[in-house]
Design a protein around this motif. Structure first.
Motif, PDB file in Angstrom:
ATOM      1  N   VAL A  33     131.009   6.618  83.326  1.00 27.03           N
ATOM      2  CA  VAL A  33     130.301   7.141  84.285  1.00 27.03           C
ATOM      3  C   VAL A  33     128.956   7.010  84.361  1.00 27.03           C
ATOM      4  O   VAL A  33     128.383   6.601  85.372  1.00 27.03           O
ATOM      5  N   PHE A  34     128.135   6.902  83.156  1.00 25.55           N
ATOM      6  CA  PHE A  34     126.793   6.831  83.027  1.00 25.55           C
ATOM      7  C   PHE A  34     126.608   5.420  83.665  1.00 25.55           C
ATOM      8  O   PHE A  34     125.388   5.133  84.329  1.00 25.55           O
ATOM      9  N   SER A  35     126.987   4.439  82.847  1.00 27.68           N
ATOM     10  CA  SER A  35     127.042   2.996  83.492  1.00 27.68           C
ATOM     11  C   SER A  35     126.958   2.761  84.853  1.00 27.68           C
ATOM     12  O   SER A  35     126.089   2.126  85.605  1.00 27.68           O
ATOM     13  N   LEU A  36     128.050   3.318  85.655  1.00 21.63           N
ATOM     14  CA  LEU A  36     128.205   3.040  87.014  1.00 21.63           C
ATOM     15  C   LEU A  36     127.374   3.978  87.568  1.00 21.63           C
ATOM     16  O   LEU A  36     126.692   3.412  88.998  1.00 21.63           O
ATOM     17  N   TRP A  37     126.867   5.147  87.335  1.00 21.16           N
ATOM     18  CA  TRP A  37     125.780   5.754  88.048  1.00 21.16           C
ATOM     19  C   TRP A  37     124.247   5.183  87.970  1.00 21.16           C
ATOM     20  O   TRP A  37     123.699   4.917  88.858  1.00 21.16           O
ATOM     21  N   TYR A  38     124.044   4.660  86.888  1.00 21.56           N
ATOM     22  CA  TYR A  38     122.757   3.751  86.654  1.00 21.56           C
ATOM     23  C   TYR A  38     122.792   2.607  87.523  1.00 21.56           C
ATOM     24  O   TYR A  38     121.831   2.350  88.355  1.00 21.56           O
ATOM     25  N   GLY A  88     116.608  -7.240  84.507  1.00 13.49           N
ATOM     26  CA  GLY A  88     115.738  -6.349  85.121  1.00 13.49           C
ATOM     27  C   GLY A  88     116.586  -5.572  86.399  1.00 13.49           C
ATOM     28  O   GLY A  88     117.058  -6.285  87.113  1.00 13.49           O
ATOM     29  N   SER A  89     116.369  -4.132  86.535  1.00 13.48           N
ATOM     30  CA  SER A  89     117.106  -3.390  87.502  1.00 13.48           C
ATOM     31  C   SER A  89     116.766  -3.837  88.839  1.00 13.48           C
ATOM     32  O   SER A  89     115.455  -3.589  89.229  1.00 13.48           O
ATOM     33  N   SER A  90     117.598  -4.398  89.397  1.00 11.67           N
ATOM     34  CA  SER A  90     117.544  -4.804  90.971  1.00 11.67           C
ATOM     35  C   SER A  90     118.926  -4.853  91.554  1.00 11.67           C
ATOM     36  O   SER A  90     119.991  -5.198  90.944  1.00 11.67           O
ATOM     37  N   THR A  91     119.102  -4.863  92.917  1.00 11.49           N
ATOM     38  CA  THR A  91     120.225  -5.282  93.519  1.00 11.49           C
ATOM     39  C   THR A  91     120.683  -6.518  93.340  1.00 11.49           C
ATOM     40  O   THR A  91     121.808  -6.649  92.947  1.00 11.49           O
ATOM     41  N   LYS A  92     120.031  -7.591  93.327  1.00 12.22           N
ATOM     42  CA  LYS A  92     120.564  -9.081  92.802  1.00 12.22           C
ATOM     43  C   LYS A  92     120.823  -9.027  91.338  1.00 12.22           C
ATOM     44  O   LYS A  92     122.040  -9.757  90.924  1.00 12.22           O
ATOM     45  N   SER A  93     120.460  -8.301  90.395  1.00 14.35           N
ATOM     46  CA  SER A  93     120.478  -8.451  89.060  1.00 14.35           C
ATOM     47  C   SER A  93     122.018  -7.707  88.932  1.00 14.35           C
ATOM     48  O   SER A  93     122.852  -8.298  88.289  1.00 14.35           O
ATOM     49  N   THR A  94     122.286  -6.672  89.658  1.00 13.61           N
ATOM     50  CA  THR A  94     123.856  -5.918  89.675  1.00 13.61           C
ATOM     51  C   THR A  94     124.677  -6.904  90.134  1.00 13.61           C
ATOM     52  O   THR A  94     125.902  -6.792  89.648  1.00 13.61           O
ATOM     53  N   THR A 117     120.632   1.408  91.342  1.00 16.45           N
ATOM     54  CA  THR A 117     119.850   0.048  91.603  1.00 16.45           C
ATOM     55  C   THR A 117     120.083  -0.757  92.691  1.00 16.45           C
ATOM     56  O   THR A 117     119.519  -1.642  92.982  1.00 16.45           O
ATOM     57  N   ILE A 118     121.033  -0.483  93.618  1.00 14.54           N
ATOM     58  CA  ILE A 118     121.675  -1.102  94.674  1.00 14.54           C
ATOM     59  C   ILE A 118     120.841  -0.400  95.779  1.00 14.54           C
ATOM     60  O   ILE A 118     121.075   0.593  96.324  1.00 14.54           O
ATOM     61  N   GLU A 119     120.380  -1.548  96.678  1.00 18.26           N
ATOM     62  CA  GLU A 119     120.060  -1.203  98.138  1.00 18.26           C
ATOM     63  C   GLU A 119     120.974  -1.967  99.002  1.00 18.26           C
ATOM     64  O   GLU A 119     121.128  -3.338  98.664  1.00 18.26           O
ATOM     65  N   ILE A 177     134.319  -2.613  81.312  1.00 19.41           N
ATOM     66  CA  ILE A 177     133.842  -2.535  82.671  1.00 19.41           C
ATOM     67  C   ILE A 177     132.556  -1.376  82.612  1.00 19.41           C
ATOM     68  O   ILE A 177     132.839  -0.422  82.426  1.00 19.41           O
ATOM     69  N   GLY A 178     131.460  -1.840  83.381  1.00 21.97           N
ATOM     70  CA  GLY A 178     130.592  -0.786  83.689  1.00 21.97           C
ATOM     71  C   GLY A 178     129.544  -0.939  82.661  1.00 21.97           C
ATOM     72  O   GLY A 178     128.306  -1.456  82.800  1.00 21.97           O
ATOM     73  N   ALA A 179     130.001  -1.093  81.297  1.00 20.73           N
ATOM     74  CA  ALA A 179     129.067  -1.227  80.043  1.00 20.73           C
ATOM     75  C   ALA A 179     128.574  -2.593  79.893  1.00 20.73           C
ATOM     76  O   ALA A 179     127.516  -3.012  79.952  1.00 20.73           O
ATOM     77  N   ASN A 180     129.657  -3.745  80.420  1.00 20.70           N
ATOM     78  CA  ASN A 180     129.000  -5.035  80.520  1.00 20.70           C
ATOM     79  C   ASN A 180     127.996  -5.193  81.431  1.00 20.70           C
ATOM     80  O   ASN A 180     127.011  -5.895  81.142  1.00 20.70           O
ATOM     81  N   GLU A 181     128.373  -4.726  82.715  1.00 17.95           N
ATOM     82  CA  GLU A 181     127.349  -4.972  83.962  1.00 17.95           C
ATOM     83  C   GLU A 181     125.942  -4.257  83.457  1.00 17.95           C
ATOM     84  O   GLU A 181     124.898  -4.663  83.905  1.00 17.95           O
ATOM     85  N   LEU A 182     125.954  -3.131  82.908  1.00 15.65           N
ATOM     86  CA  LEU A 182     124.865  -2.269  82.412  1.00 15.65           C
ATOM     87  C   LEU A 182     123.991  -3.119  81.961  1.00 15.65           C
ATOM     88  O   LEU A 182     122.819  -3.254  81.830  1.00 15.65           O
ATOM     89  N   GLY A 183     124.536  -3.682  80.628  1.00 13.27           N
ATOM     90  CA  GLY A 183     123.626  -4.718  79.785  1.00 13.27           C
ATOM     91  C   GLY A 183     123.255  -5.733  80.338  1.00 13.27           C
ATOM     92  O   GLY A 183     122.038  -6.073  80.142  1.00 13.27           O
ATOM     93  N   ILE A 184     123.869  -6.342  81.256  1.00 18.49           N
ATOM     94  CA  ILE A 184     123.396  -7.709  81.768  1.00 18.49           C
ATOM     95  C   ILE A 184     121.974  -7.186  82.944  1.00 18.49           C
ATOM     96  O   ILE A 184     121.071  -7.729  83.021  1.00 18.49           O
TER      97      ILE A 184
END
Length: 298
Positions: A13-18, A262-268, A22-24, A250-257
């Motif tokens: 939940v935290f990973s997906l929330w964070y 750098g937190s941004s839409t493209k990074s996500t 970051t998404i625009e 899932i979620g945790a993998n993407e959070l680490g990357i």
């Protein structure tokens, strides 16, 4: 609900929330519509190559311990992607060892040997490129113990089991036999210099293919990512997935990357696309291989 399950749900939940924060939407549409498919196709080829390398690493150790085939080993590897889609990673690994057949504990030791070498290489690379830290040195030291002090560790575990004989002698005897078979498989792999060197080389190659995959996927979305940042992303992704205990990570993998790049839409977008190409999509192929193996057609 078990405490571990609850923590995994909270981590998800935290990973997906964070990540969602970051998404625009405008940037997301632009990233998706302007993506260079050629780089994504290249990443797919690299992902398949990484799977073949991991399969080969397990296979060359396994064939020294028992009769097996590369095809059967690949079936087990792919099935692991499927099983880890709904099982914790440790359970998924245990299940694919069962699928490869033969002596379970020898096969387990062969898989564990290759995975440990890869983690050892990854930890060593992180210390070289990001500087030595107390925790990094501690982790590296703990990883070295089963490689170079395996005899002492085996003896300690064996004596530990003997202490429990008074509880249930039959169960203790079985556990001692399992431990012995696991250690013999491990020792065979470690004492063969060519096998050890080949496993180390294939582990480094697998890591480089994953790091290069992050760089290539990022390039596909117009994001410039250096090899060092990609290595950091791989390390954080792996670490977060292990700690979270979420199936497939899932979620945790993407959070680490995302954090590493750098937190941004493209990074996500890069994070989810990379994990889909390198892991999630293979769950579908794994499902086919898994049920073929159960039907005796593999």
């Amino acid at each position: 609900m078990k405490k571990r399950t609850l923590l995994s749900i909270l981590a998800l939940v935290f990973s997906l929330w964070y990540i969602a924060h970051t998404i625009e939407i405008g940037e997301l549409e632009e990233a998706l519509f302007t993506a260079d498919v050629r780089f994504l196709i290249l990443a797919f080829g690299m992902a398949f190559s990484a799977i073949l390398v991991s399969t080969l690493r397990w296979y060359i150790v396994l064939k020294e311990l028992q009769e097996t085939s590369f095809r059967k080993t690949l079936t087990a590897i792919l099935s692991g992607f499927y099983m880890m889609a709904f099982l914790p990673p440790s359970v998924g690994h245990a299940a694919k060892v069962k699928l490869v057949g033969g002596d379970y504990f020898r096969a387990l030791s062969a898989l564990a040997f290759g995975i440990l070498i890869e983690i050892l290489m990854l930890t060593g690379m992180s210390l070289v490129f990001f500087g030595a830290s107390l925790w990094g040195v501690i982790v590296l030291s703990l990883l070295i113990v089963p490689v170079f002090c395996d005899r002492g560790l085996y003896t300690a575990l064996r004596y530990g089991l003997r202490i429990t004989r008074w509880i249930d002698p039959k169960i203790t005897e079985k556990l001692e036999e399992y431990l012995k078979r696991t250690y013999l498989g491990w020792k065979t792999a470690k004492m063969n210099p060519k096998l050890f060197t080949a496993s180390a080389f294939l582990s480094v190659l697998a890591i480089l293919l994953q790091v290069a995959g992050i760089v290539v996927v990022a390039k596909g979305f117009g994001l410039s990512v250096g090899a060092i940042d990609a290595l950091k992303a791989l390390i954080l992704s792996t670490l977060f997935a292990i700690v979270s205990g979420i199936p497939s990570g899932i979620g945790a993998n993407e959070l680490g990357i995302t954090l590493a790049l750098g937190s941004s839409t493209k990074s996500t977008v890069v994070a989810f696309t990379y994990k889909f190409i390198y892991q999630y999509m293979w769950s579908l192929a794994g499902a086919v291989e898994f049920y073929r193996a159960l039907g005796g057609k593999s």
